[in-house]
Design an enzyme around this catalytic site. Structure first.
Site, PDB file in Angstrom:
ATOM      1  N   GLY A 124       0.810  -1.212   0.000  1.00  0.00           N
ATOM      2  CA  GLY A 124       0.000   0.000   0.000  1.00  0.00           C
ATOM      3  C   GLY A 124       0.846   1.267   0.000  1.00  0.00           C
ATOM      4  O   GLY A 124       0.339   2.358   0.231  1.00  0.00           O
ATOM      5  N   SER A 127       4.554   1.105  -4.605  1.00  0.00           N
ATOM      6  CA  SER A 127       5.805   0.802  -5.311  1.00  0.00           C
ATOM      7  C   SER A 127       5.575   0.858  -6.817  1.00  0.00           C
ATOM      8  O   SER A 127       6.498   1.158  -7.574  1.00  0.00           O
ATOM      9  CB  SER A 127       6.317  -0.582  -4.908  1.00  0.00           C
ATOM     10  OG  SER A 127       5.463  -1.597  -5.372  1.00  0.00           O
ATOM     11  N   ASP A 172      -1.207   8.709  -6.672  1.00  0.00           N
ATOM     12  CA  ASP A 172       0.065   8.036  -6.393  1.00  0.00           C
ATOM     13  C   ASP A 172       1.198   8.547  -7.282  1.00  0.00           C
ATOM     14  O   ASP A 172       2.313   8.784  -6.835  1.00  0.00           O
ATOM     15  CB  ASP A 172      -0.071   6.517  -6.593  1.00  0.00           C
ATOM     16  CG  ASP A 172      -1.112   5.920  -5.667  1.00  0.00           C
ATOM     17  OD1 ASP A 172      -1.614   6.649  -4.782  1.00  0.00           O
ATOM     18  OD2 ASP A 172      -1.435   4.728  -5.839  1.00  0.00           O
ATOM     19  N   TYR A 221     -12.968  -2.668  -6.094  1.00  0.00           N
ATOM     20  CA  TYR A 221     -12.476  -1.316  -6.366  1.00  0.00           C
ATOM     21  C   TYR A 221     -13.241  -0.710  -7.533  1.00  0.00           C
ATOM     22  O   TYR A 221     -13.741   0.418  -7.465  1.00  0.00           O
ATOM     23  CB  TYR A 221     -10.978  -1.383  -6.684  1.00  0.00           C
ATOM     24  CG  TYR A 221     -10.291  -0.056  -6.799  1.00  0.00           C
ATOM     25  CD1 TYR A 221      -9.631   0.516  -5.708  1.00  0.00           C
ATOM     26  CD2 TYR A 221     -10.290   0.655  -8.008  1.00  0.00           C
ATOM     27  CE1 TYR A 221      -8.995   1.738  -5.817  1.00  0.00           C
ATOM     28  CE2 TYR A 221      -9.663   1.879  -8.118  1.00  0.00           C
ATOM     29  CZ  TYR A 221      -9.011   2.419  -7.029  1.00  0.00           C
ATOM     30  OH  TYR A 221      -8.393   3.633  -7.149  1.00  0.00           O
TER      31      TYR A 221
END
Ligand code: ADP
Ligand code: MG
Length: 382
Positions: A124, A127, A172, A221
């Site tokens: 989480g 990466s 991210d 999701y």
């Protein structure tokens, strides 16, 4: 691995010296969960964990890749042809970046690449975004593409959405590309404007991975994403960013129970991000604690993405910290990690409480990372 050793490894593999290094960080999200793909606000922070890419331009159009994390596998493909999925699961992230760059009309050339990383994978901490951003940074440098950090982030997201089939938002990749050491980044996911927010020196970021085996994550999701999009459509707005609580309550009867709950989370979470940003600027742990507790509650009851193991970890850490820390789940949910913001002197309390209770209650071992905020994408000639 230190840079000298890594450069030696590169030379051993490719029989040439690397010309430059591109590196990008993993991240933790302080608050603003599942708001990015609804064009809302998020407040993530880049970490000191980084993915490092050494590279050297080649005279031909072949891209060769080795990763120290996958010593028995290497990846190789040509940018002369249309780029398609390969055999290597991790190699596909490199292909994905080449694919989106080619699709955007950029001319690529070959390079030799060696990857090293201390970003824990699948924990989480993103990466995958660190890898995408670092690789895009390498192509940007070698092929002189002139991409800005924001463009690199958008391309990284496209790589994940359109090649890796993961419908993530922009958070991210944008924090990995634009993170600022010692700062969190308030991101407006509609305009992609960012503002660096200093993290007070005495605050520590403790990230705890539940190590709960994540299952059905993609389908759940994507279902959440659909519920949000459908709720926005019924509300008559392009995305939930354009809605407020009054509008939502006024048309409650037209929404399914799930659509209402998902939209309620997103709308309330957006305002928590703004309030938490102000609380962070005041170093006001008490307000942060309340806002992060409300965020977790909403993720548990309205967005329904927590599991007993992450709820339990939050409870264990919040009880250990009392009013001295702020705690909630972070990242994609259905397991994964939680984040605690607390004074450095209280970190030990969190660690001992987790050691004491988590395994006993959930029969799982947690991984604890005490982190500092790091900088974003950096490309340096060697
Ligand atoms: P997260 O982003 O939360 O860490 P993901 O499943 O999205 O988890 O991304 C992890 C994947 O990214 C790995 O399975 C691997 O394919 C790729 N990856 C990440 N770091 C590296 C690395 N250092 N070398 C090669 N591949 C990596
Ligand atoms: Mg990822």
């Amino acid at each position: 691995m230190n840079l000298e050793l890594l450069a030696k490894k590169f030379e051993n593999i490719y029989s040439v010296k690397p010309q430059a290094i591109s590196s990008a960080p993993g991240r933790v999200n302080i608050i603003g969960e599942f708001t990015d793909y609804n064009d809302g606000f998020v407040l993530p922070c880049a970490l000191e964990f980084r993915t490092v890419v050494l590279f050297k331009a080649r005279a031909d159009n072949i891209v060769n890749v080795h990763s120290l994390d996958y010593p028995n596998e290497s990846e190789s493909f040509s940018v002369d042809n249309k780029i398609v999925q390969g055999e290597s699961q991790w190699g596909n992230y490199i292909r994905a970046i080449a694919f989106v760059l080619q699709r955007a009309g950029y001319t690529l050339q070959g390079l030799d690449i060696l990857i090293d990383s201390n970003v824990p994978q699948g924990a989480g901490l993103s990466s995958s975004a660190a890898l995408e951003v670092a690789i895009c940074g390498a192509f940007n440098n070698v092929c002189k593409l002139g991409l800005s950090p924001q463009q690199i982030a958008v391309l990284g997201q496209e790589a994940e959405n359109d090649f890796m089939n993961c419908q993530c938002g922009i958070m991210d990749q944008l924090i990995s590309a634009k993170g600022d050491k010692g700062k969190a980044l308030l991101i407006d996911c509609e305009s992609l404007e960012t503002e660096s927010i200093a993290i007070p020196d005495d605050l520590s970021l403790v990230i705890i991975n539940s190590n709960y085996p994540r299952k059905l994550v993609d389908s759940e999701y994507n279902q959440r994403r659909q519920d949000c999009e459908e709720a926005a459509r019924i509300l008559g707005v392009e995305t939930l960013r354009g809605a407020n609580m009054e509008m939502l309550l006024a048309i409650k009867s037209e929404l399914s129970e799930n659509q209402f709950k998902r939209a309620h989370h997103v709308i309330s979470e957006n305002s928590r991000v703004i309030q938490a940003t102000e609380a962070l600027q005041r170093s006001d742990i008490n307000s942060l604690r309340q806002l992060m507790a409300e965020s977790h509650h909403s993720l548990k009851h309205n967005f329904e993405v927590t599991v007993p193991a992450t709820d339990g970890l939050v409870e264990i850490c919040q009880n250990a910290l009392g009013d001295k820390g702020a705690v909630r789940m972070t990242g994609g949910g259905f397991g994964g990690a939680i984040v605690c913001l607390c004074r450095s002197e209280d970190v030990l309390k969190v660690k001992s409480a987790v050691d004491e209770s988590y395994e006993k209650q959930f029969n799982l071992q947690a991984s604890v990372y005490v982190c500092k905020s790091g900088g974003g994408l950096k490309v340096l000639a060697l």
